[in-house]
Structure formats: structure tokens, C-alpha cells
Design a protein around this motif. Sequence first.
Motif, PDB file in Angstrom:
ATOM      1  N   GLU A  75       0.745  -1.562  -0.044  1.00 14.16           N
ATOM      2  CA  GLU A  75       0.322  -0.313  -0.090  1.00 14.16           C
ATOM      3  C   GLU A  75       0.857   1.739   0.295  1.00 14.16           C
ATOM      4  OE1 GLU A  75      -4.100  -0.432   1.910  1.00 14.16           O
ATOM      5  OE2 GLU A  75      -2.949  -2.187   3.466  1.00 14.16           O
ATOM      6  N   PRO A 104      -3.654  -1.007  -7.207  1.00 14.66           N
ATOM      7  CA  PRO A 104      -4.870   0.380  -7.606  1.00 14.66           C
ATOM      8  C   PRO A 104      -4.059   1.009  -8.121  1.00 14.66           C
ATOM      9  CG  PRO A 104      -4.875   0.451  -5.266  1.00 14.66           C
ATOM     10  CD  PRO A 104      -4.381  -1.272  -6.286  1.00 14.66           C
ATOM     11  N   TYR A 113     -10.319   3.499  -7.964  1.00 15.85           N
ATOM     12  CA  TYR A 113     -10.320   2.256  -7.544  1.00 15.85           C
ATOM     13  C   TYR A 113      -9.418   1.506  -8.865  1.00 15.85           C
ATOM     14  CZ  TYR A 113      -8.058  -1.063  -4.644  1.00 15.85           C
ATOM     15  OH  TYR A 113      -6.976  -1.979  -4.169  1.00 15.85           O
ATOM     16  N   ARG A 114      -8.730   0.211  -8.925  1.00 16.39           N
ATOM     17  CA  ARG A 114      -8.159  -0.268  -9.639  1.00 16.39           C
ATOM     18  C   ARG A 114      -8.431  -2.111  -8.892  1.00 16.39           C
ATOM     19  NH1 ARG A 114      -5.714   2.168 -13.223  1.00 16.39           N
ATOM     20  NH2 ARG A 114      -3.948   0.915 -12.509  1.00 16.39           N
ATOM     21  N   CYS A 133     -12.556   6.808  -5.446  1.00 14.68           N
ATOM     22  CA  CYS A 133     -10.888   7.681  -4.948  1.00 14.68           C
ATOM     23  C   CYS A 133     -10.443   6.487  -6.799  1.00 14.68           C
ATOM     24  CB  CYS A 133     -10.653   6.752  -4.085  1.00 14.68           C
ATOM     25  SG  CYS A 133     -10.134   4.932  -3.975  1.00 14.68           S
ATOM     26  N   MET A 138      -6.243   7.083  -0.158  1.00 14.97           N
ATOM     27  CA  MET A 138      -7.060   5.735   0.816  1.00 14.97           C
ATOM     28  C   MET A 138      -6.070   5.367   1.793  1.00 14.97           C
ATOM     29  SD  MET A 138      -9.716   5.162  -0.229  1.00 14.97           S
ATOM     30  CE  MET A 138     -10.509   6.476  -0.353  1.00 14.97           C
ATOM     31  N   ALA A 147     -15.139   3.096  -3.443  1.00 11.75           N
ATOM     32  CA  ALA A 147     -14.478   2.709  -4.632  1.00 11.75           C
ATOM     33  C   ALA A 147     -14.195   3.257  -5.660  1.00 11.75           C
ATOM     34  CB  ALA A 147     -14.888   1.047  -5.163  1.00 11.75           C
ATOM     35  N   GLY A 198      -9.549  -4.467  -3.753  1.00 12.69           N
ATOM     36  CA  GLY A 198      -9.306  -3.668  -2.406  1.00 12.69           C
ATOM     37  C   GLY A 198     -10.604  -4.492  -1.593  1.00 12.69           C
ATOM     38  N   THR A 214      -6.364  -1.070   0.414  1.00  8.10           N
ATOM     39  CA  THR A 214      -5.225  -1.213  -1.540  1.00  8.10           C
ATOM     40  C   THR A 214      -4.526  -2.066  -1.616  1.00  8.10           C
ATOM     41  OG1 THR A 214      -4.331   0.510  -0.608  1.00  8.10           O
ATOM     42  CG2 THR A 214      -6.708   1.706  -1.544  1.00  8.10           C
ATOM     43  N   ALA A 257      -4.811   6.531  -5.837  1.00  4.22           N
ATOM     44  CA  ALA A 257      -6.208   6.061  -5.182  1.00  4.22           C
ATOM     45  C   ALA A 257      -5.734   5.255  -4.053  1.00  4.22           C
ATOM     46  CB  ALA A 257      -6.284   4.900  -5.758  1.00  4.22           C
TER      47      ALA A 257
END
Length: 695
Positions: free
Chosen positions: A87, A105, A268-269, A266, A113, A263, A272, A298, A109
Motif C-alpha cells: 500500500e 490500484p 479504484y482499480r 477514489c 485511501m 471504490a 480491494g 488498497t 488511489a
Amino acid sequence: MFDTVLVANRGEIAVRVIRTLRAEGVRSVAVYSDADADARHVREADTAVRIGPAAAAESYLSVDRLLDAARRTGAQAVHPGYGFLAENAAFAAACADAGLVFIGPPAAAIDLMGDKIRAKETVAAAGVPVVPGSSGSGLSDAELASAAREIGMPVLLKPSAGGGGKGMRLVRDEALLADEIAAARREARGSFGDDTLLVERWIDRPRHIEIQVLADAHGNVVHLGERECSLQRRHQKIIEEAPSPLLDEATRAAMGEAAVNAARSCGYRGAGTVEFIVPGGAPAADGRRDYFFMEMNTRLQVEHPVTELVTGLDLVEWQLRVAAGEPLAFGQDDVTLTGHAVEARVCAETARVSGARVDFLPSAGTVRLLREPQGERVRTDSGLSEGTEVGTSYDPMLSKVIAYGPDRAAALRGLRAALGGTTVLGVDTNVAFLRALLAHPDVVTGDLDTGLVDRDAAGLVPAGVPAEVYATAALLRHAGLEPAAPRGGAGDWVNPFTVPSGFRLGGEAAWTVHHVRVPGHDPVAVRVRGLAHDALVRVGDAEPVVARLADTAPAGTRLEWGGLTHRFTWVADDGGAWLGRDGEAWHVQAHDPVEAALRGGAGAHGADALTAPMPGTVTVVKAQVGEEVAAGQSLLVVEAMKMEHVIAAPYDGVVTELDVSAGSTVAMDQVLAVVEPKEPQDSEEAQQPKGGDPA
């Protein structure tokens, strides 16, 4: 799909990621420190690269060394696992700058996070409910204390960076705020390199429920149901399950939607987890429950296997596919939860009971014998193998045992049985504690909260060592004294005085005494009359019992003891042996009572010595030789595996010896300091005026 992926982690998660890479036909690259040169993840990868010494800062946390390993091996992508740099936004950005795909991510992101303060503000703006607490970043100690008083006790101190319970402190007494803030900052700085804290209202008897999300680069975001993670100690999860026994379909759908919104908020991808806290007690009149956002992880979670088992999805596979640019092949309506799964985290630790309090202290050693269950409904994710050296440089988690069943009761039974079939000899583990916890009445009924383990831990730790353990250890030692069979055959004469049967002329056979001890327990004298395969055995002051050691094979020693047959696995080590049965393990050592008496019982320093409760590093020294200290006063802090343990004065007294300084590496039971108690004053003398003659 990628051709080569570097796994920037170690232990069981590296082994688990490598398993999926192999299934997908992707070449795997492992990295290792000097402490892990012969580790299982190194041996299972297609290629392995040394990245530095044991210290994490110079190996697994070194961005430059990881990127260099990727370059040298032709890796196209990096999977960070969890922990270490998983992270770390700077690591994700550095991978991108180096032309590597970070299997996680976007850095933005992670950065958003990873800051719990900004994360709460962001998801709140997206309509996600959050826990009441302090606002603003970079609060001073005084500002944190002021916010805590404004919120009202009890409060929870939390590092703004990181997770996993590291640095979290529950404070119920306002007078302890200063000390707890200082301790939380130390742990946060040591674990995450950032000591920024926030403070939140403590919700009494809370449930910890998290939602697994999966997002691609094409705008698709789904949730894969929830996991119940309320069984924790020191804010560290130890048992997780899916689905939660608490949620109904309406609450599950609402929390899932909130997680998806978090998600999306932010950008996100990948895979998570959005973590929520749910107040205990009965739901509202309409059946719905309150829930509050805590944080977003994340990365892949330790407990992801339970979601995989109830959804049928391989989350690491979908991490790879999303990172490679593929869209999700399913939508929310395609996600179904079937059956139930429960996971237990096996950690290297020793439970020490002091009254109602239980300290789970990191342990270390060499894995000398290993049995791990696998089967149709059982899965073990492990980084262990026989010969593995377990040290204190890294997290104490060794493996995870997961059981699946058609319903919750079947999954719980399956996990208890699987843990009973788990044997790790050479290192203390929490397997027996986990089995006892799974049989706790509130766990069986699903009436959970995050304080359950801490409240009832003392009753879940075995109170003592069974007599048959001492008997087996003594008979194994006794069998080692017996001479080999004569070469000429069974009919050859054997001198009876060379056989440890207790034979004597003109009288009853004598007892052969074996003194043994298990660390943490008093030594025991075991008396044997006869041979190991046919003996009368007396453990301590108990009545003698007819016993028979059926064989001495480590894979299945059988002790016939008092009409019952006990099966043990065992392995010898220096000065004793490890015995295992039904998930429990005991290190039974030879004990010399004469030598112990010469040492003065508690050691050369006597009963006033304060010793290291675990192998580790002294991080703080608060006392000095000659200083008067009060009972309970903190003298030293020992840290191991990212966990602090405070060494306190046992009584009012004076520090007469202090054998360590900040930064000292210490072994378990090493003497750290000596505190001599104050001499009680005579009551009449105490009444005399100071100075001059008595009046």
C-alpha cells in the motif's frame, strides 16, 4: 497476459501468488533477504533474486532493489502481496516510472485511501457513513488529547497510514492519553514510517465487517459480498469467515453499494477491501443496521481465501487480468455466495497468562516437523516447510487454514478438525488457542464482537501440561537408554545391569528418574520402573500408572496410558523433544535440578530479574541504575515482529542492574534489568522524626 511477474513479498502470500501465476502460465520471480535464502517461496518460484540482508528496510522495503530485480529478470509486472510495500503509493508510482505494471490500484488511489483522514472525508462526500472522530491531519499530541476529550472516553487512536491493527490503541482512561499517544506514534513510525494519528469514537461491542470489491479500468465495479472479521486480539484479526452470520440481504446489499461507492470515489482499480464497523446489539425496528466506514485496504487481504471459496473466483487471477487491461467478465447480478468458509491465521507466538490477561508474544525457532491439512473442503496457504527458520524480523503469521462447508456449522467443524491435523513442531504457535476459540459458545452461535477474544482469552489457553505428555517424553528418553538388541539374536545373554529397567538383586525394582520441564511451567520428576515398552510411570506426586510406549516413530508414537491410547508426533531437538497432538505442541526439555539450584532458581540474578518475554529488540529504555521505581512503572519496551511489549517494575524498588540499551537485540528469557524491592520500614521507626535524637 504478462509473461513474467515479480512477487515483491515473502512467506505464504508469495507462495499463494506463485500458485496462480503457475496456473496462468506466467513465469514467477521471487525475491528474498538473507533470512529467507532457503524459504519455500524461493524454492517454488521459477526464478529468485537476493535483494539484501534480513532487515526489511534493506530488502523487502527497498524500492530500488526490487526494481533492479525486476529489470534483471525481465519482469513486466509486480505483484506486491500484502504488507511491506503493498500500500505504498511511492512504490506503485516508481513501478510505473520504470515501465512496470503495478498489480494493484493507481498510486493516487493508494495515496488517498492510505491517509485515513483524507479517506474518511472522501467517502463521506460520496454518501458513505463514517465513524465520528477528529478532523484534520498532522494533529499534535495536545490536539489529539483535546479531540479525545471532546469525543469522550473511550476512544481509539489510529495511525493515519497503514493498517493491520499496528499502532492502534484503545484508551478508556483519560489519564493515560499521553502515554498511549506516545506509544501509538512509536508503533506507527516503526511500522509505516509515518506517526500521524487520528482519534475516533470507540463503539462498544462492535462487529468488524468488510466488503470485497473488484474494479477494472473500464468503469466496472462490483462487490463480492462480505467477510466477518470480528474475532480479533489487539485489533489483529485471527479468524475470518464469509458470509457474515449477522447480515440480512437488505443490509448486505446496502453495505455492498456503499463499498462500491467508496471504490468509485477514489478511482479504484483491482481487488480491494472496504472495512466497516457495525454497532452490536439488536437492529432497528425496520430490521436495518447502522454501519460506518473505517478504512479501505488498497490491496489483497490476508482473508481473501474465504471469499474465493464462497464465490468460486480466484482473486489473484482477476488482479492479473485487470492489471493486464481486461474488463471484468461478470456483473453484480452474476455474483452469488454459496456455502460458508472460515479461515484461521496460524502465527508463531507463545501465550502467557497473567491473571485474566493473556499476552501473545512472538516466538522463534526451526520448523522440525510439519503436517499441514489439504483436502476437498480444506485449504492451507502456507510459507512453511521443514527446516524453515522462523525469526523475529517479520510478521509472525506462518500460514492460514481454511475450511469450506455447505453451511456455517459444517465449516466450523471442518476448521476445528483441520487445525487438529495441523502440526508445527519446533516453534510455538497459536493452533491450540484457535481450536478452543472455534468451540467458544458465542462463536458457535455467531454472537461475535471485536472484544470477545480479549475478554475470554484466559479461558481458551490450556491451563497446564497433560500428564501423558510428560510421561511420553520421559519414556522416549528412557527408550534411548536401552541397549540395542544383541547381534547374535534374541537368545543371547544381556547383562541386566546395563538395561535401564530398575533391576536389582534381592529387592523391588528401583525407579529411574527423569526430570523434565516445559517452558512456562514448573519442572516435573517422572519416575519409570521397567522398560519404555512395559513400565510403571509416576508423574510428579500422582499415583503410578501402567504405561507402554508402543513405538517411537516420530510420525505416530503411541502411548498406552491408564487404559487409553494417546497418539503423538514428536521430534528431538537439543536437550529435549517437541511433542504434538490435536493441534497442540509442547517443548519438553531435560531438567537438571542440581544445576538449577546452583543458578538460584530464577537464574544468577534471582527472583528480582526482569527477563525478555520474547526474542526481539529493545526500542525504549525509561529507567537507569539507581533509580527508585514504583510497581507497574514502565522500564523498557521490547519490540518484535512489529509488536511492542512493555517491561514494568513488579513492585516498588530500586533498579540495581540494567543490562541493555535502546537498540540492543535480546534473546527470549535474557536478563534485561534487576529491581530489588524496597525494604519495609519498621512502623515505630517510621514514626520517628528525621534528624537528631528521638524525642
